[in-house]
Motif scaffolding. Structure first.
Motif, mmCIF file in Angstrom:
data_model
loop_
_atom_site.group_PDB
_atom_site.id
_atom_site.type_symbol
_atom_site.label_atom_id
_atom_site.label_comp_id
_atom_site.label_asym_id
_atom_site.label_seq_id
_atom_site.Cartn_x
_atom_site.Cartn_y
_atom_site.Cartn_z
ATOM 1 N N SER A 1 43.647 54.158 50.937
ATOM 2 C CA SER A 1 42.541 53.570 50.187
ATOM 3 C C SER A 1 42.675 52.054 50.184
ATOM 4 N N ILE A 2 41.572 51.390 49.859
ATOM 5 C CA ILE A 2 41.524 49.936 49.744
ATOM 6 C C ILE A 2 41.302 49.598 48.276
ATOM 7 N N GLY A 3 42.216 48.818 47.705
ATOM 8 C CA GLY A 3 42.137 48.493 46.289
ATOM 9 C C GLY A 3 41.965 47.005 46.045
ATOM 10 N N LEU A 4 41.304 46.686 44.953
ATOM 11 C CA LEU A 4 41.106 45.293 44.553
ATOM 12 C C LEU A 4 42.298 44.846 43.709
ATOM 13 N N ILE A 5 43.051 43.865 44.217
ATOM 14 C CA ILE A 5 44.200 43.334 43.479
ATOM 15 C C ILE A 5 43.752 42.271 42.484
ATOM 16 N N GLY A 6 42.766 41.457 42.873
ATOM 17 C CA GLY A 6 42.276 40.438 41.952
ATOM 18 C C GLY A 6 41.204 39.573 42.579
ATOM 19 N N THR A 7 40.571 38.753 41.750
ATOM 20 C CA THR A 7 39.555 37.808 42.206
ATOM 21 C C THR A 7 39.950 36.402 41.779
ATOM 22 N N ASN A 8 39.533 35.421 42.582
ATOM 23 C CA ASN A 8 39.875 34.019 42.304
ATOM 24 C C ASN A 8 41.367 33.863 42.026
ATOM 25 N N MET A 9 42.188 34.473 42.870
ATOM 26 C CA MET A 9 43.637 34.469 42.658
ATOM 27 C C MET A 9 44.286 33.277 43.352
ATOM 28 N N ILE B 1 47.393 31.957 44.937
ATOM 29 C CA ILE B 1 48.646 32.402 45.541
ATOM 30 C C ILE B 1 49.224 31.204 46.286
ATOM 31 N N GLY B 2 50.366 30.714 45.840
ATOM 32 C CA GLY B 2 50.896 29.478 46.400
ATOM 33 C C GLY B 2 49.987 28.331 46.016
ATOM 34 N N SER B 3 49.440 27.643 47.004
ATOM 35 C CA SER B 3 48.542 26.514 46.733
ATOM 36 C C SER B 3 47.095 26.837 47.086
ATOM 37 N N THR B 4 46.803 28.106 47.378
ATOM 38 C CA THR B 4 45.466 28.498 47.823
ATOM 39 C C THR B 4 44.853 29.519 46.875
ATOM 40 N N THR B 5 43.572 29.328 46.572
ATOM 41 C CA THR B 5 42.839 30.295 45.765
ATOM 42 C C THR B 5 41.996 31.170 46.683
ATOM 43 N N TYR B 6 42.137 32.482 46.542
ATOM 44 C CA TYR B 6 41.393 33.441 47.356
ATOM 45 C C TYR B 6 40.316 34.101 46.502
ATOM 46 N N ALA B 7 39.102 34.177 47.047
ATOM 47 C CA ALA B 7 37.998 34.787 46.301
ATOM 48 C C ALA B 7 38.333 36.228 45.941
ATOM 49 N N TYR B 8 38.883 36.966 46.912
ATOM 50 C CA TYR B 8 39.281 38.352 46.677
ATOM 51 C C TYR B 8 40.632 38.609 47.328
ATOM 52 N N VAL B 9 41.464 39.378 46.650
ATOM 53 C CA VAL B 9 42.727 39.838 47.223
ATOM 54 C C VAL B 9 42.678 41.360 47.249
ATOM 55 N N LEU B 10 42.881 41.916 48.448
ATOM 56 C CA LEU B 10 42.798 43.359 48.647
ATOM 57 C C LEU B 10 44.151 43.919 49.044
ATOM 58 N N GLY B 11 44.431 45.131 48.590
ATOM 59 C CA GLY B 11 45.671 45.797 48.947
ATOM 60 C C GLY B 11 45.396 47.150 49.574
ATOM 61 N N TYR B 12 46.210 47.491 50.567
ATOM 62 C CA TYR B 12 46.077 48.774 51.261
ATOM 63 C C TYR B 12 47.089 49.756 50.703
ATOM 64 N N ASN B 13 46.654 50.988 50.519
ATOM 65 C CA ASN B 13 47.538 52.048 50.057
ATOM 66 C C ASN B 13 47.679 53.089 51.159
ATOM 67 N N ASP B 14 48.909 53.301 51.617
ATOM 68 C CA ASP B 14 49.197 54.292 52.653
ATOM 69 C C ASP B 14 50.124 55.334 52.042
ATOM 70 N N SER B 15 49.553 56.154 51.165
ATOM 71 C CA SER B 15 50.346 57.101 50.389
ATOM 72 C C SER B 15 50.534 58.411 51.135
ATOM 73 N N VAL C 1 48.698 43.394 52.149
ATOM 74 C CA VAL C 1 47.840 42.645 51.225
ATOM 75 C C VAL C 1 47.214 41.453 51.942
ATOM 76 N N VAL C 2 45.897 41.290 51.770
ATOM 77 C CA VAL C 2 45.190 40.160 52.383
ATOM 78 C C VAL C 2 44.340 39.439 51.340
ATOM 79 N N GLY C 3 44.214 38.129 51.523
ATOM 80 C CA GLY C 3 43.291 37.329 50.734
ATOM 81 C C GLY C 3 42.054 37.058 51.569
ATOM 82 N N VAL C 4 40.882 37.114 50.945
ATOM 83 C CA VAL C 4 39.619 36.951 51.676
ATOM 84 C C VAL C 4 38.771 35.880 50.997
ATOM 85 N N SER C 5 38.237 34.971 51.805
ATOM 86 C CA SER C 5 37.335 33.936 51.303
ATOM 87 C C SER C 5 36.257 33.670 52.342
#
Length: 206
Positions: free
Chosen positions: A137-145, A147-161, A174-178
């Motif tokens: 599944s694809i999960g939402l980790i956060g918005t406007n996060m 991380i380090g010195s960069t703000t990502y509009a969306y951060v998504l995490g992959y679940n391979d259960s 985990v990827v950040g998307v902008s």
């Protein structure tokens, strides 16, 4: 489309891009399900997200306006997994062997789910807005996060259960998307704002 309707929507889009709403402009996460973490999310650079916390599952959509460059940045993954991220629009991919902070991007103009997928080391995959193999599944980790010195509009995490899509920690990849508007999109919005100003000026003269 009527002129007043066009002017109204152009003005709204321009204001979003030029104000605090810019971080989300062009992107929107659509929640299709919810889950609960059965393991803590814990990747360097992130606050620990504990067992029992809720996760929104779904897909990330492009909403415009115009054409924008969408960038995907690798932010880490749980050790011991060999998962991957594919930008299926451009064919580029992010791998576990990439340095954290590695980015790939493509220009997007069509509204709807962005063209990407996650793939696990077991051969399972989850397509954004498409098919998810059992246990992924694809999960939402956060918005406007930040991380380090960069703000990502969306951060998504992959679940391979090994179980169902509702079990896991969503830190297998985990990827950040902008998204950043292309120059012609800014030009279109500026023209729209000019028309708004002209229209308001004409109304005052009546």
């Amino acid at each position: 489309m009527s002129k007043p309707f066009y002017l109204h929507n152009t003005m709204i889009a321009a204001m979003m891009l030029m104000t605090g709403g810019a971080a989300h402009a062009g992107l929107s996460f659509v929640t299709t399900d919810t889950a609960t973490r059965t393991e803590a999310f814990n990747i360097a650079g992130f606050a620990t997200l504990p067992t029992g916390s809720a996760v929104s599952l779904g897909h990330l959509d492009y909403t415009g306006p115009g054409a924008q460059t969408v960038t995907y940045t690798y932010l880490g993954q749980e050790s011991g997994f060999i998962d991957k991220f594919y930008n299926t629009l451009s064919g580029a991919k992010l791998l576990e062997s990439n340095a954290v902070g590695t980015s790939i991007s493509s220009v997007v103009s069509a509204a709807g789910p962005l063209s990407f997928k996650f793939e696990g080391d077991t051969g399972k995959f989850a397509i954004n807005g498409g098919h998810w193999n059992e246990g992924t599944s694809i999960g939402l980790i956060g918005t406007n996060m930040l991380i380090g010195s960069t703000t990502y509009a969306y951060v998504l995490g992959y679940n391979d259960s090994a179980g169902t899509k509702h079990l896991g920690d969503w830190d297998d990849f985990v990827v950040g998307v902008s998204a950043v508007p292309e120059p012609e999109t800014y030009a279109m919005l500026l023209v729209g704002l000019g028309l708004v100003g002209f229209s308001l000026s004409k109304q005052r003269q009546r």
